[in-house]
Write a protein that holds these residues in place. Structure first.
Motif, PDB file in Angstrom:
ATOM      1  N   MET A   1      -4.563   1.592   3.868  1.00 35.53           N
ATOM      2  CA  MET A   1      -5.694   0.953   3.217  1.00 35.53           C
ATOM      3  C   MET A   1      -6.905   0.061   3.410  1.00 35.53           C
ATOM      4  O   MET A   1      -7.318  -0.593   4.874  1.00 35.53           O
ATOM      5  CB  MET A   1      -4.988  -0.224   3.170  1.00 35.53           C
ATOM      6  CG  MET A   1      -5.715  -1.402   1.987  1.00 35.53           C
ATOM      7  SD  MET A   1      -5.181  -0.996   0.289  1.00 35.53           S
ATOM      8  CE  MET A   1      -4.226  -3.226  -0.051  1.00 35.53           C
TER       9      MET A   1
ATOM     10  N   GLY B   1      -6.301   3.240   0.313  1.00 36.89           N
ATOM     11  CA  GLY B   1      -5.702   2.474  -1.105  1.00 36.89           C
ATOM     12  C   GLY B   1      -6.948   1.491  -0.311  1.00 36.89           C
ATOM     13  O   GLY B   1      -7.882   1.055   0.358  1.00 36.89           O
TER      14      GLY B   1
ATOM     15  N   VAL C   1      -8.422   6.081  -3.037  1.00 33.78           N
ATOM     16  CA  VAL C   1      -7.715   5.939  -3.777  1.00 33.78           C
ATOM     17  C   VAL C   1      -7.510   4.686  -4.344  1.00 33.78           C
ATOM     18  O   VAL C   1      -7.365   3.302  -3.643  1.00 33.78           O
ATOM     19  CB  VAL C   1      -6.193   6.676  -3.844  1.00 33.78           C
ATOM     20  CG1 VAL C   1      -4.848   6.295  -4.790  1.00 33.78           C
ATOM     21  CG2 VAL C   1      -5.581   7.819  -2.888  1.00 33.78           C
TER      22      VAL C   1
ATOM     23  N   ALA D   1       0.823  -0.843  -0.076  1.00 37.46           N
ATOM     24  CA  ALA D   1       0.013   0.428  -0.272  1.00 37.46           C
ATOM     25  C   ALA D   1       1.126   0.770   0.004  1.00 37.46           C
ATOM     26  O   ALA D   1       0.694   2.403  -0.455  1.00 37.46           O
ATOM     27  CB  ALA D   1      -1.005   0.401   1.415  1.00 37.46           C
TER      28      ALA D   1
ATOM     29  N   VAL E   1      -6.193   1.410  -5.620  1.00 41.22           N
ATOM     30  CA  VAL E   1      -4.641   0.613  -5.953  1.00 41.22           C
ATOM     31  C   VAL E   1      -4.924  -0.447  -6.885  1.00 41.22           C
ATOM     32  O   VAL E   1      -3.663  -1.535  -6.433  1.00 41.22           O
ATOM     33  CB  VAL E   1      -3.865   1.304  -4.261  1.00 41.22           C
ATOM     34  CG1 VAL E   1      -3.680   2.594  -3.937  1.00 41.22           C
ATOM     35  CG2 VAL E   1      -5.112   0.257  -3.721  1.00 41.22           C
TER      36      VAL E   1
ATOM     37  N   VAL F   1      -0.396   5.369  -0.867  1.00 38.18           N
ATOM     38  CA  VAL F   1      -1.486   5.685   0.303  1.00 38.18           C
ATOM     39  C   VAL F   1      -1.009   5.307   1.747  1.00 38.18           C
ATOM     40  O   VAL F   1       0.484   4.421   1.804  1.00 38.18           O
ATOM     41  CB  VAL F   1      -2.870   4.943   0.608  1.00 38.18           C
ATOM     42  CG1 VAL F   1      -3.179   4.975  -1.539  1.00 38.18           C
ATOM     43  CG2 VAL F   1      -2.263   3.346  -0.651  1.00 38.18           C
TER      44      VAL F   1
ATOM     45  N   ARG G   1      -4.627   9.655   2.668  1.00 33.49           N
ATOM     46  CA  ARG G   1      -4.928   8.818   1.347  1.00 33.49           C
ATOM     47  C   ARG G   1      -5.414   7.190   1.852  1.00 33.49           C
ATOM     48  O   ARG G   1      -4.801   6.647   1.940  1.00 33.49           O
ATOM     49  CB  ARG G   1      -4.346   9.187   0.147  1.00 33.49           C
ATOM     50  CG  ARG G   1      -3.503  10.642  -0.349  1.00 33.49           C
ATOM     51  CD  ARG G   1      -2.521  11.001  -1.285  1.00 33.49           C
ATOM     52  NE  ARG G   1      -1.936   9.977  -1.962  1.00 33.49           N
ATOM     53  CZ  ARG G   1      -2.628   9.763  -3.535  1.00 33.49           C
ATOM     54  NH1 ARG G   1      -3.901  11.002  -3.375  1.00 33.49           N
ATOM     55  NH2 ARG G   1      -2.663   9.263  -4.598  1.00 33.49           N
TER      56      ARG G   1
ATOM     57  N   ALA H   1       1.957   1.862  -3.091  1.00 31.48           N
ATOM     58  CA  ALA H   1       0.947   2.241  -3.914  1.00 31.48           C
ATOM     59  C   ALA H   1       0.642   3.997  -3.749  1.00 31.48           C
ATOM     60  O   ALA H   1      -0.360   4.379  -4.235  1.00 31.48           O
ATOM     61  CB  ALA H   1      -0.399   1.361  -4.099  1.00 31.48           C
TER      62      ALA H   1
END
Ligand code: ZN
Ligand code: ZN
Length: 385
Positions: A46, A119, A147, A38, A149, A43, A117, A41
């Motif tokens: 998650m 994911g 977001v 995560a 992901v 973020v 943020r 990615a």
């Protein structure tokens, strides 16, 4: 009752022995890997809502859950039906019994934990679900909060660890035993539904938690249907019967197909069978770490192309299998994904000639350091019953 010293020592020893038998699985390495995926990615939190992913990361098997990974912590949200079960199964994860939808409680928690943020896996989030997530957080943080992901946890699940491989071996072995049992049971005149229900009953008795999917029994002309559900059609005196089924043991699915022939083969049937078998074995032989999924598919397809049967092979060669019956990787034409040691895939070419007959042969194959190991070694040679 007063316990004297020696009794107590004996009871303690017994208890230790009992506890030693309960293998508490440590999910922290999986959670750490998912958290680091995560982070890569981009973020800082998650949200995992796909239940097989939740199970993979926490051990929880309930039907309502949202798991959050953020700031080095993992928190599982579920509801009051699962108070005891969640604490037992997800022993290493903090459990919150929510009085509102688990996903709402999870999003509120993330806001309070200052996740900015989060994911999520778009493949397993509906438009309505995303709207619920957005509404659960305040307008201040909503913008840019969620977001997509990709399927990070599903990608992790493609490569199985030792414990998972042991479970999959056991499920595959049970599948083989069931198939071998069915060979002595199948008779012309039985309905496909009878065959499927007998197989499923035997699976339950053998310890299966359920079937991996609706059992496929396709007989006679219906064998030309790649996914022929068991119907009231009767097994013919002469013709193919395709059995495609799987059992779930300890959460892991098996998947295998065998096609047998009732009575003597009619002209051409045996040749087609032998070609499908050759294609299947060629694809199994092509399995190795470092090989692409497309190369394995081509190994099967090229055999059928040579004998002009490829136009009747209307699906991909196989798929990953694990907690779900269909997982990555997908073994289809031109797929560039590289096979890795520890993946468990199916190899299942088939030929389906509408109005005539069809057949498929499917094994589960473990990608080893050297090549592919068939986990479903039931006989594949021509069988006439
Ligand atoms: Zn199958
Ligand atoms: Zn399959």
């Amino acid at each position: 009752m007063i316990m004297v010293g020696s009794d107590r020592a004996k009871k303690t020893a017994n208890l230790r022995q009992q506890l030693g038998k309960i293998r508490v699985m440590d999910f922290s390495p999986r959670k750490r890997r998912a958290a680091s995926a995560a982070k890569s990615a981009g973020v800082d939190g998650m949200l995992v809502t796909h239940l097989p992913d939740v199970r993979y990361l926490s051990g929880f098997t309930g039907s309502n859950a949202a798991l959050v990974l953020a700031g080095g912590r993992a928190v599982l949200f579920t509801d009051g039906r699962y108070t005891g079960q969640a604490k037992a199964e997800a022993a290493g994860t903090r459990v919150v019994i929510a009085t509102k939808p688990a996903v709402v409680a999870a999003c509120e928690w993330m806001e309070s934990a200052e996740v900015r943020r989060c994911g999520f896996d778009a493949a397993h989030t509906t438009v309505a679900g995303l709207e619920t997530m957005r509404k659960a957080v305040s307008g201040k943080v909503r913008r840019g909060m969620f977001v997509a992901v990709g399927s990070l946890v599903a990608r992790m699940r493609e490569v199985k660890d030792r414990g998972e491989i042991a479970k999959m071996r056991a499920a595959a072995r049970t599948g083989c035993e069931l198939f071998e049992g069915m060979l002595t049971y199948l008779e012309a005149g039985q309905t496909e539904a009878e065959v499927a229900s007998t197989l499923e009953y035997a699976a339950r008795l053998a310890g299966a938690e359920g079937m991996s999917f609706d059992t496929i029994v396709a007989s006679g002309e219906r064998s030309a249907l790649p996914h022929g559900r068991a119907t009231s059609a009767k097994l013919p005196k002469r013709g193919f019967v395709t059995l495609d089924f799987g059992v779930i043991l300890d959460g892991y699915c098996s998947d295998m197909t065998r096609t047998v022939h009732m009575g003597k083969a009619m002209p051409g049937e045996r040749d087609v069978y032998d070609s499908v078998l050759e294609a299947q074995e060629a694809a199994v032989a092509a399995v190795a770490p470092g090989v692409t999924a497309g190369e394995v598919d081509e190994a099967a397809r090229s055999v059928l192309r040579r004998v002009k049967l490829d136009k009747y092979f209307c699906h991909s060669t196989g798929h990953g299998v694990g907690l779900e019956i269909h997982e990555g990787p997908r073994l289809a034409a031109k797929q560039t994904q590289i096979l890795e040691q520890g993946m468990v895939i199916t190899i299942e070419p088939g030929v389906y000639m509408p109005g005539r007959f069809g057949l498929r042969i499917e094994d589960m194959v473990l990608v080893t350091d050297k090549g592919g190991e068939v986990l479903t070694p039931s006989v594949k040679a021509w069988i006439e019953l």
